[in-house]
Design an enzyme around this catalytic site. Structure first.
Site, PDB file in Angstrom:
ATOM      1  N   SER A   8      10.883  -4.671   1.368  1.00 56.23           N
ATOM      2  CA  SER A   8      11.221  -3.336   0.876  1.00 56.23           C
ATOM      3  C   SER A   8      11.339  -2.379   2.060  1.00 56.23           C
ATOM      4  CB  SER A   8      10.134  -2.857  -0.081  1.00 56.23           C
ATOM      5  OG  SER A   8      10.284  -1.470  -0.297  1.00 56.23           O
ATOM      6  N   HIS A  33      15.345  -5.028  -0.180  1.00 51.32           N
ATOM      7  CA  HIS A  33      15.071  -4.226  -1.378  1.00 51.32           C
ATOM      8  C   HIS A  33      15.122  -2.752  -0.990  1.00 51.32           C
ATOM      9  CE1 HIS A  33      13.101  -3.484  -5.306  1.00 51.32           C
ATOM     10  NE2 HIS A  33      12.349  -2.588  -4.669  1.00 51.32           N
ATOM     11  N   ASP A  35      14.565   1.089  -2.386  1.00 51.30           N
ATOM     12  CA  ASP A  35      13.953   1.903  -3.439  1.00 51.30           C
ATOM     13  C   ASP A  35      14.612   3.270  -3.496  1.00 51.30           C
ATOM     14  OD1 ASP A  35      11.818   0.204  -4.463  1.00 51.30           O
ATOM     15  OD2 ASP A  35      10.995   0.325  -2.437  1.00 51.30           O
ATOM     16  N   MET A  37      14.662   6.789  -5.119  1.00 48.84           N
ATOM     17  CA  MET A  37      13.772   7.677  -5.891  1.00 48.84           C
ATOM     18  C   MET A  37      14.346   9.088  -5.899  1.00 48.84           C
ATOM     19  SD  MET A  37      10.092   6.424  -4.482  1.00 48.84           S
ATOM     20  CE  MET A  37       9.727   4.697  -4.104  1.00 48.84           C
ATOM     21  N   HIS A  67      16.886  -0.782  -6.337  1.00 45.28           N
ATOM     22  CA  HIS A  67      15.912  -0.475  -7.390  1.00 45.28           C
ATOM     23  C   HIS A  67      16.010   1.014  -7.693  1.00 45.28           C
ATOM     24  CE1 HIS A  67      11.316  -0.325  -8.498  1.00 45.28           C
ATOM     25  NE2 HIS A  67      12.096  -0.011  -9.514  1.00 45.28           N
ATOM     26  N   MET A  69      14.974   4.223  -9.278  1.00 41.60           N
ATOM     27  CA  MET A  69      13.878   4.931  -9.953  1.00 41.60           C
ATOM     28  C   MET A  69      14.372   6.355 -10.118  1.00 41.60           C
ATOM     29  SD  MET A  69      10.748   3.271  -7.811  1.00 41.60           S
ATOM     30  CE  MET A  69      11.842   2.632  -6.569  1.00 41.60           C
ATOM     31  N   MET A 138       7.170  -4.391 -12.362  1.00 39.94           N
ATOM     32  CA  MET A 138       6.404  -3.531 -11.443  1.00 39.94           C
ATOM     33  C   MET A 138       4.916  -3.834 -11.584  1.00 39.94           C
ATOM     34  SD  MET A 138       8.551  -1.431  -9.871  1.00 39.94           S
ATOM     35  CE  MET A 138       7.257  -0.522  -9.059  1.00 39.94           C
ATOM     36  N   GLY A 143       6.980   4.636  -7.290  1.00 44.10           N
ATOM     37  CA  GLY A 143       7.016   5.900  -6.558  1.00 44.10           C
ATOM     38  C   GLY A 143       6.573   5.831  -5.114  1.00 44.10           C
ATOM     39  N   GLY A 145       5.123   3.158  -1.685  1.00 48.55           N
ATOM     40  CA  GLY A 145       4.727   1.884  -1.102  1.00 48.55           C
ATOM     41  C   GLY A 145       3.229   1.912  -0.819  1.00 48.55           C
ATOM     42  N   GLY A 146       2.681   0.771  -0.506  1.00 45.24           N
ATOM     43  CA  GLY A 146       1.290   0.703  -0.051  1.00 45.24           C
ATOM     44  C   GLY A 146       0.236   0.852  -1.135  1.00 45.24           C
ATOM     45  N   ASP A 176       7.292  -6.612  -7.988  1.00 44.06           N
ATOM     46  CA  ASP A 176       7.380  -5.531  -7.005  1.00 44.06           C
ATOM     47  C   ASP A 176       6.144  -4.646  -7.058  1.00 44.06           C
ATOM     48  OD1 ASP A 176       8.289  -3.624  -5.236  1.00 44.06           O
ATOM     49  OD2 ASP A 176       9.729  -2.712  -6.612  1.00 44.06           O
ATOM     50  N   GLY A 178       2.517  -3.942  -4.270  1.00 48.06           N
ATOM     51  CA  GLY A 178       1.175  -4.363  -3.867  1.00 48.06           C
ATOM     52  C   GLY A 178       1.033  -5.843  -3.560  1.00 48.06           C
ATOM     53  N   GLY A 198       6.543  -4.869   0.693  1.00 53.53           N
ATOM     54  CA  GLY A 198       6.742  -3.754   1.608  1.00 53.53           C
ATOM     55  C   GLY A 198       5.716  -3.711   2.712  1.00 53.53           C
ATOM     56  N   SER A 199       4.598  -3.031   2.444  1.00 54.33           N
ATOM     57  CA  SER A 199       3.630  -2.758   3.511  1.00 54.33           C
ATOM     58  C   SER A 199       2.972  -4.012   4.081  1.00 54.33           C
ATOM     59  CB  SER A 199       2.558  -1.789   2.997  1.00 54.33           C
ATOM     60  OG  SER A 199       2.071  -2.205   1.748  1.00 54.33           O
TER      61      SER A 199
HETATM   62  C1  DX5 Z   1       7.265   1.204  -5.362  1.00 54.98           C
HETATM   63  C2  DX5 Z   1       8.448   0.435  -4.862  1.00 54.98           C
HETATM   64  C3  DX5 Z   1       8.135  -0.836  -4.129  1.00 54.98           C
HETATM   65  C4  DX5 Z   1       7.353  -0.644  -2.845  1.00 54.98           C
HETATM   66  C5  DX5 Z   1       6.737  -1.955  -2.419  1.00 54.98           C
HETATM   67  O1  DX5 Z   1       7.722   2.232  -6.193  1.00 54.98           O
HETATM   68  O2  DX5 Z   1       9.290   0.092  -5.954  1.00 54.98           O
HETATM   69  O3  DX5 Z   1       9.336  -1.555  -3.876  1.00 54.98           O
HETATM   70  O4  DX5 Z   1       8.156  -0.177  -1.792  1.00 54.98           O
HETATM   71  O5  DX5 Z   1       5.879  -1.704  -1.348  1.00 54.98           O
HETATM   72  P1  DX5 Z   1       4.417  -2.364  -1.285  1.00 54.98           P
HETATM   73  O6  DX5 Z   1       4.624  -3.839  -1.130  1.00 54.98           O
HETATM   74  O7  DX5 Z   1       3.786  -1.718  -0.095  1.00 54.98           O
HETATM   75  O8  DX5 Z   1       3.735  -2.026  -2.583  1.00 54.98           O
HETATM   76 ZN    ZN Z   2      10.967  -1.289  -5.577  1.00 55.49          ZN
END
Ligand code: DX5
Ligand code: ZN
Length: 224
Positions: A8, A33, A35, A37, A67, A69, A138, A143, A145-146, A176, A178, A198-199
């Site tokens: 991500s 990926h 995101d 928003m 993705h 949102m 999800m 909203g 990452g991390g 997707d 955590g 992501g993180s």
């Molecule tokens: C959250 C995003 C995820 C996020 C994943 O709203 O849709 O794609 O970036 O990042 P981690 O893996 O750090 O949760």
């Molecule tokens: Zn996402």
């Protein structure tokens, strides 16, 4: 297709977007990926279609997984499809006409996905299964990452797998939010095929090192 990892980009060093994307692909990522928003459907604000243009211009040819949102979704579906998106998912609560939005994605030449929040059940799927290519489950609230994986959602992945088997629906399960190395086997075992991370990939240990570790863990799981 075996398990596919989608880093991500929300979590990468955005000042070095092109390099970060390229190093993910070189390290073995299946796709990227993105995101999107809108500070409305979710509190955060991120990328517009120009991010795809920038990545394609930089030479990134891998699948781009968008993705959404945002609400509404239809105009953005067309804009992202026009600049090189490969697959696009949206949240059913964010579209007034889910069937129409799904058709729009496929008619635009992309794979269509429905993104389900932690609290969203499978009701929205009942009458649109033939129009869905993947479900983005999800495992955090959308909203940011991390965030921390919500543990009881492991059962939801397995439940979705059984639901899709019961309906004989050839739909991929993407997960997707955590995802951490210590969780990945359980998540794959529950039925996840596309892992959006992501993180746990973009951190001080470096994406090549992190991605290899995820790949090794997934290699020990049964093929999806
Ligand atoms: C959250 C995003 C995820 C996020 C994943 O709203 O849709 O794609 O970036 O990042 P981690 O893996 O750090 O949760
Ligand atoms: Zn996402």
């Amino acid at each position: 297709m075996p398990h596919a990892i989608y880093p991500s980009l929300l979590n990468c060093d955005l000042a070095r977007l092109g390099e970060e994307a390229l190093s993910a692909v070189t390290a073995g990522a299946h796709g990227l990926h993105i995101d999107v928003m809108d500070h409305h459907y979710v509190p955060n604000l991120t990328f517009g279609p120009w991010i795809c243009t920038a990545l394609r211009d930089y030479g990134i040819t891998c699948p781009l997984d968008i993705h959404l949102m945002t609400t509404p979704v239809d105009a953005l579906i067309q804009s992202f499809a026009a600049v090189g998106a490969t697959r696009i998912s949206f949240h059913p609560e964010a579209s007034l006409h889910i069937d129409r939005s799904l058709s729009l994605i496929r008619d635009s030449g992309c794979l269509a996905g429905l993104a389900l929040n932690p609290s969203t059940g499978f009701d929205h799927l009942t009458y649109v299964l033939d129009k869905v290519d993947f479900i983005l489950l999800m495992t955090v609230n959308p909203g940011f990452g991390g965030q921390t994986f919500i543990p009881h959602l492991l059962d939801k992945i397995a439940c979705l797998k059984r639901y899709l088997q019961r309906h004989q629906a050839p739909i991929r399960i993407a997960v997707d939010g955590g995802l951490k190395l210590e969780l990945i086997k359980a998540i794959a075992h529950a039925g996840a095929q596309d892992l959006i991370i992501g993180s746990a990939l973009y951190n001080e240990r470096g994406i090549a090192h992190n991605l290899t570790q995820f790949q090794h863990s997934l290699a020990e799981c049964l093929p999806p």
